[in-house]
Design an enzyme around this catalytic site. Structure first.
Site, PDB file in Angstrom:
ATOM      1  CG  ASP A  87     -33.641 -27.819   9.304  1.00 43.47           C
ATOM      2  OD1 ASP A  87     -34.634 -27.157   8.955  1.00 43.47           O
ATOM      3  OD2 ASP A  87     -32.472 -27.504   8.993  1.00 43.47           O
ATOM      4  CG  HIS A 119     -23.155 -30.710 -24.048  1.00 43.89           C
ATOM      5  ND1 HIS A 119     -24.076 -29.720 -23.787  1.00 43.89           N
ATOM      6  CD2 HIS A 119     -22.853 -30.617 -25.365  1.00 43.89           C
ATOM      7  CE1 HIS A 119     -24.324 -29.046 -24.900  1.00 43.89           C
ATOM      8  NE2 HIS A 119     -23.589 -29.571 -25.869  1.00 43.89           N
ATOM      9  CB  SER A 168     -22.951 -27.443 -28.114  1.00 45.88           C
ATOM     10  OG  SER A 168     -24.201 -28.042 -28.275  1.00 45.88           O
TER      11      SER A 168
END
EC number: 3.4.14.10
Length: 338
Positions: A16, A84, A270
């Site tokens: 653009d 996750h 985790s």
């Protein structure tokens, strides 16, 4: 022989005059023929520039961002491999000013999200993804890195990624926190890089009696806190302890909108890693407010020295590291060296 390649959408990329713009035609994904039209799509550009995202359709509620490379010849559409990452980020820093009980450990923290898992490889991380993530962390002058990823390795503390991590920690002074792995309870099951790299704070997964009773609905919760049975153990094959510290390894935390639920219980190192990372973020905030110099070495040493031991026997350290981290017991002072 049926091979479903999934939904197909058209993409338009143009320049653009200032940035590359992207518009997608997602009408084929919608039930309503008036939805998803290309003409109604709000153009996007590289996420880091404007931080805007799109939604594929009302049906899947799956968000995505775009990045354009190679002078407009390559369009990357980035979305989740699983819930996750959102869950992990929520544990560390979810911010709900109207519902503070839903907050993460450090709700004032600011995040950058670096996708290291390739959706085409079942979310397996790639060397390119890992390297780009480290570069992004340095470029954005991050204080902390959390990596809730890993797998076994033949050679601990070795390899190109480990060399880059050492540079990030030792040269750029970032604090790197990572999950120790979910392959316990056998010895020497710590995963890479969290449990096998000397520059990384590897975090094991702890469960308290209250967590066991509430989150897991056990009939008889343990009388005292302990490591989850599946939390990976040290030592590493080169003789290192493997696990640095432990943190809560289960949490009910946010998940993406496409799961069609607001939050979910997940368990693993985790989850313990972002819990520890959020705790360290609180400490760094206090240190900066007090004018105390931040060093990955002094922070790690103070973190390990203020833990509460889990278990009474010396071999418990192979499971829990130095013990359960205690943010409120953390004590560090500026030291002048002559």
């Amino acid at each position: 022989g049926y091979n479903d390649k999934g939904p197909a959408i058209d993409a338009v990329v143009w320049y653009d005059g200032e940035v590359w713009r992207v518009a997608l035609d997602t009408q084929s994904l919608e039930d309503d023929s008036d939805s998803g039209k290309l003409a109604n799509f709000v153009p996007l550009t590289n996420y880091r520039t404007e931080r805007k995202y799109g939604v594929f359709s009302k049906l899947d509620a799956c968000t995505f961002v775009v990045n354009v490379y190679n002078d407009g010849n390559v369009l990357s559409i980035v979305t989740d491999c699983s819930p996750h990452g959102t869950h992990v980020a929520g544990i560390a820093s979810a911010f709900h000013p109207e519902e503070p009980l839903l907050n993460g450990v450090a709700p004032g923290a600011q995040l950058i999200s670096c996708k290291i898992g390739d959706s085409r490889l079942g979310s397996l991380e790639t060397g390119t993804g890992l390297t780009r993530a480290l570069i992004a962390a340095v470029e954005h002058k991050c204080d902390l890195i959390n990596m809730s990823y890993g797998e076994p390795t033949l050679l601990p503390d070795y390899g190109r990624f480990v060399d880059l991590v050492n540079e990030v920690v030792n040269k750029h002074r970032l604090i790197f926190v990572s999950s120790a792995g979910n392959s316990g309870p056998a010895l020497s099951t710590v995963g890479a890089p969290g449990g096998t790299s000397s520059s990384i704070i590897g975090v094991g997964a702890y469960v308290s009696p209250a967590m066991a009773a509430g989150a897991h609905c056990v009939v008889e919760p343990p009388s005292e806190g302990l490591e989850y049975t599946w939390s990976s153990r040290g030592p590493t094959t080169d003789g290192d302890l493997g696990v640095s510290v432990s943190a809560p390894g289960g949490a009910i935390a946010p998940v993406p909108t496409w799961t069609l639920q607001r939050r979910m219980l997940m368990n693993g190192t985790s989850m313990s890693s972002p819990s520890a990372c959020g705790g360290i973020a609180l400490l760094l905030s206090a240190m900066k407010a007090e004018g105390i110099p931040v060093s990955p070495y002094s922070v790690r040493k103070a973190l390990e020295n203020t833990t509460v031991p889990i278990g009474d026997s010396p071999e418990d350290k192979l499971s829990t590291g130095q013990g359960l981290m205690q943010v409120d017991k953390y004590n560090i002072f500026p030291v002048s060296v002559f």
